[in-house]
Write an enzyme that holds these catalytic residues in place. Structure first.
Site, PDB file in Angstrom:
ATOM      1  N   CYS A   1       0.849  -1.196   0.000  1.00  0.00           N
ATOM      2  CA  CYS A   1       0.000   0.000   0.000  1.00  0.00           C
ATOM      3  C   CYS A   1       0.880   1.240   0.000  1.00  0.00           C
ATOM      4  CB  CYS A   1      -0.890  -0.014   1.251  1.00  0.00           C
ATOM      5  SG  CYS A   1      -1.931   1.449   1.423  1.00  0.00           S
ATOM      6  N   PRO A   2       0.596   2.223  -0.824  1.00  0.00           N
ATOM      7  CA  PRO A   2      -0.590   2.409  -1.638  1.00  0.00           C
ATOM      8  C   PRO A   2      -0.403   2.036  -3.107  1.00  0.00           C
ATOM      9  CG  PRO A   2       0.569   4.481  -1.530  1.00  0.00           C
ATOM     10  CD  PRO A   2       1.388   3.471  -0.733  1.00  0.00           C
TER      11      PRO A   2
END
Length: 189
Positions: free
Chosen positions: A17-18
């Protein structure tokens, strides 16, 4: 399970992430409206992230199939007139602001990362509710308290803050950049 057809495939394996969301946002531009994009990822957080992103941007989240360590996410690109506008939560604080709040007393910190991320290091006394569970568990939070939402980078926490606002929470703040640059106290559990 029946073989699911996809019109485009995005390899996001090995990314945290992200990045699966960032790559998906770019790749969806190359997909024709109404067609299906398959996102292959290994980040467990991508399950909640991609579902929430698809819903908020107006695309249709079809589901996820797990094959070993690989998560296969299926998203249908919205047809013209279907897509919603992505929004960014407007009440934000930075890590230093949160540290000052923590020093001043009783503060509710909501950590929306996956439970494994939380276990390896989190802000002391933070409440762990992974983003994918927040819709069902929001009642565990007090609407009258200030709630500071944290994730790894501020992306999931942005979506979580929006979700809480939609559920009537008005004193919610997205902590940016979150745990990726947190230099305050951390505990493991």
């Amino acid at each position: 399970m029946t073989n699911i057809n996809a019109d485009h495939v995005l390899d996001a394996k090995g990314l945290a992430c992200p990045m699966p969301i960032v790559k998906t946002r770019k790749e969806i531009e190359n997909v024709e409206p109404g067609k299906v994009l398959l996102i292959e990822a290994t980040d467990q957080g991508s399950k909640a992230d991609l579902k929430a992103w698809a819903e908020r941007s107006g695309h249709q989240y079809l589901g996820t199939v797990e094959e070993g360590d690989v998560l296969k996410h299926y998203v249908r690109k919205a047809s013209e007139g279907e897509s919603g506008e992505e929004t960014s939560y407007d009440q934000k604080v930075n890590n230093d602001d949160l540290k000052q709040k923590l020093d001043s007393g009783n503060v509710t910190v909501l950590d929306v990362r996956e439970s494994a991320e939380y276990a390896f290091g989190h802000i002391p006394n933070a409440i762990s509710i992974p983003f994918g569970e927040l819709e069902d568990r929001a009642t565990e939070l007090n609407q009258d308290e200030e709630i500071y939402v944290v994730c790894r980078t501020g992306n999931r926490s942005d979506m979580a803050a929006q979700l809480l606002r939609e559920k009537g929470f008005n004193k919610v703040y997205n902590v940016v950049p979150g745990m990726s640059e947190w230099d305050g106290d951390v505990e493991s559990k």
